[in-house]
Motif scaffolding. Sequence first.
Motif, short mmCIF file in Angstrom:
data_model
loop_
_atom_site.label_atom_id
_atom_site.label_comp_id
_atom_site.label_asym_id
_atom_site.label_seq_id
_atom_site.Cartn_x
_atom_site.Cartn_y
_atom_site.Cartn_z
N ARG A 248 -18.81 38.57 94.60
CA ARG A 248 -17.90 37.74 94.27
C ARG A 248 -17.45 36.66 95.11
N LYS A 249 -16.97 37.03 96.30
CA LYS A 249 -16.77 36.26 97.49
C LYS A 249 -17.74 35.06 97.51
N VAL A 250 -18.93 35.43 97.55
CA VAL A 250 -19.98 34.57 97.64
C VAL A 250 -20.12 33.50 96.73
N TYR A 251 -20.08 34.23 95.78
CA TYR A 251 -20.15 33.29 94.14
C TYR A 251 -18.99 32.32 94.40
N ALA A 257 -17.62 25.04 96.74
CA ALA A 257 -18.38 23.98 97.64
C ALA A 257 -19.06 22.96 96.39
N GLN A 258 -19.56 23.53 95.49
CA GLN A 258 -20.25 22.58 94.36
C GLN A 258 -19.10 21.87 93.78
N GLN A 259 -18.03 22.34 93.58
CA GLN A 259 -17.01 21.42 92.89
C GLN A 259 -16.46 20.27 94.14
N LEU A 260 -16.59 20.66 95.10
CA LEU A 260 -16.10 19.59 96.33
C LEU A 260 -17.24 18.52 96.33
N GLY A 261 -18.49 18.81 96.16
CA GLY A 261 -19.72 18.07 96.16
C GLY A 261 -19.78 17.15 94.94
N ILE A 262 -19.23 17.63 93.71
CA ILE A 262 -18.97 16.73 92.47
C ILE A 262 -18.01 15.80 92.59
N TYR A 281 -18.00 23.24 104.06
CA TYR A 281 -17.29 24.15 103.29
C TYR A 281 -17.99 25.30 103.49
N ILE A 282 -19.16 25.44 103.36
CA ILE A 282 -19.93 26.68 103.43
C ILE A 282 -20.11 27.27 104.76
N TYR A 283 -20.21 26.46 105.73
CA TYR A 283 -20.39 26.88 106.91
C TYR A 283 -19.09 27.63 107.76
N ASN A 284 -17.95 26.94 107.23
CA ASN A 284 -16.53 27.18 107.69
C ASN A 284 -16.15 28.39 107.05
N THR A 324 -28.36 15.60 91.50
CA THR A 324 -27.98 16.99 91.46
C THR A 324 -26.99 17.46 92.63
N VAL A 325 -26.08 18.52 92.44
CA VAL A 325 -25.43 19.02 93.31
C VAL A 325 -25.52 20.44 93.23
N GLU A 326 -26.36 21.04 94.40
CA GLU A 326 -26.80 22.47 94.24
C GLU A 326 -26.76 23.17 95.51
N PRO A 327 -25.55 23.43 95.88
CA PRO A 327 -25.34 24.35 97.31
C PRO A 327 -25.68 25.83 96.56
#
Length: 363
Positions: A248-251, A257-262, A281-284, A324-327
């Motif tokens: 759940r946390k990873v999801y 991250a995807q919403q930040l990208g959009i 965001y993902i790295y941090n 596309t935005v697809e992390p």
Amino acid sequence: MSTRAQRLQALLPQEDNGMPVDGALIVSGANRRYLTGFPSSAGYVLVTREQAWFLVDFRYYEAASKNATGCQVVMFHRVEDTLAQLIKEHHIRGVLFESEGMTLAQAAWMEQILASQGAQAVKTGTLDSLLWQLRMYKTQEEIACIKEAQRITEEAFEQVLPLIQEGVTERELALQIEMGMRRRGAEGVAFDLIVVAGAKGSLCHGVPDDNQVHRGDFITMDIGARVNGYNSDMTRTVALGHVSEEQRKVYNIVLQAQQLGIAAAKPGAVCGDVDKVVRDYIYNAGYEGYFGHGTGHAVGLEIHESPRFSIGMKTVLAPGMVMTVEPGIYLPDRFGVRIEDMVAITEDGCEDLTNEPKELIEL
Ligand code: ZN
Ligand code: ZN
């Protein structure tokens, strides 16, 4: 309104790398279709400053004569004769070649035909950039095709959700999605559909096989349909039954991250910066090393087009681009999550072309 061939004519340079330029020769399927509006497995488009010809063989002549736009359709028996004649008649000295869409054999052959008339091939990559300059900006009609492809994709996705049960195979799910899209009017799939479950979810481009879905698995589906030559591209990760805290946390990290990208995808933004917002965001969040691909790509007549959301990409976003935005986060031998939407850049931000909800679905 000018035709696409006319827009290419307007961009033709007088010379390139010291060589005179009087025309361009287009052989790749996507660029041929873009310029003529006509799908074919073979053919050539020759464009000069004044004219555009679509050279086809007998198999396509009748349909192309009725349906191709913006160019004069010419039937050839031996393309070398027809091409040589046009070059001679129109005093063509130099012709831009595609670098991306041509094989070495094709280039050598076409070059010989040109040389027989004293003309030169210009193989500098210029034609590829000119065509991308045009194809990068989608018209409302093009975006309408992409939206229709996406609508079909979403219907097929929703129809497959009830089939996701203990023991069903990835192959079966992929097949059902494909059938669902074709039944709804897709001319085909946009790419080989990806359905990966459980530990296979860490393979971002995994191939669906006999691997079965089990309770507690994430199932990642990266799917798309094609309508009038235009593609759609969407990824959703759903779960069968309840997921662990870590899943759940990873999801939620991927979703955030995807919403930040959009939110970052708007006119004036640099493509590399959109990638950076998502990647940072993902790295941090502690997952550096588990997101190894770019954040997104343009979509159109081809599934992967220019520009891309990748590290250092300098292209500036502008209205009409569809991206596309697809992390994703991929934990080897454990599980993976990817979420992908398509967005069209507008005057003041972007329109999300994907309507499928993104909250975690636990089936
Ligand atoms: Zn995709
Ligand atoms: Zn994609």
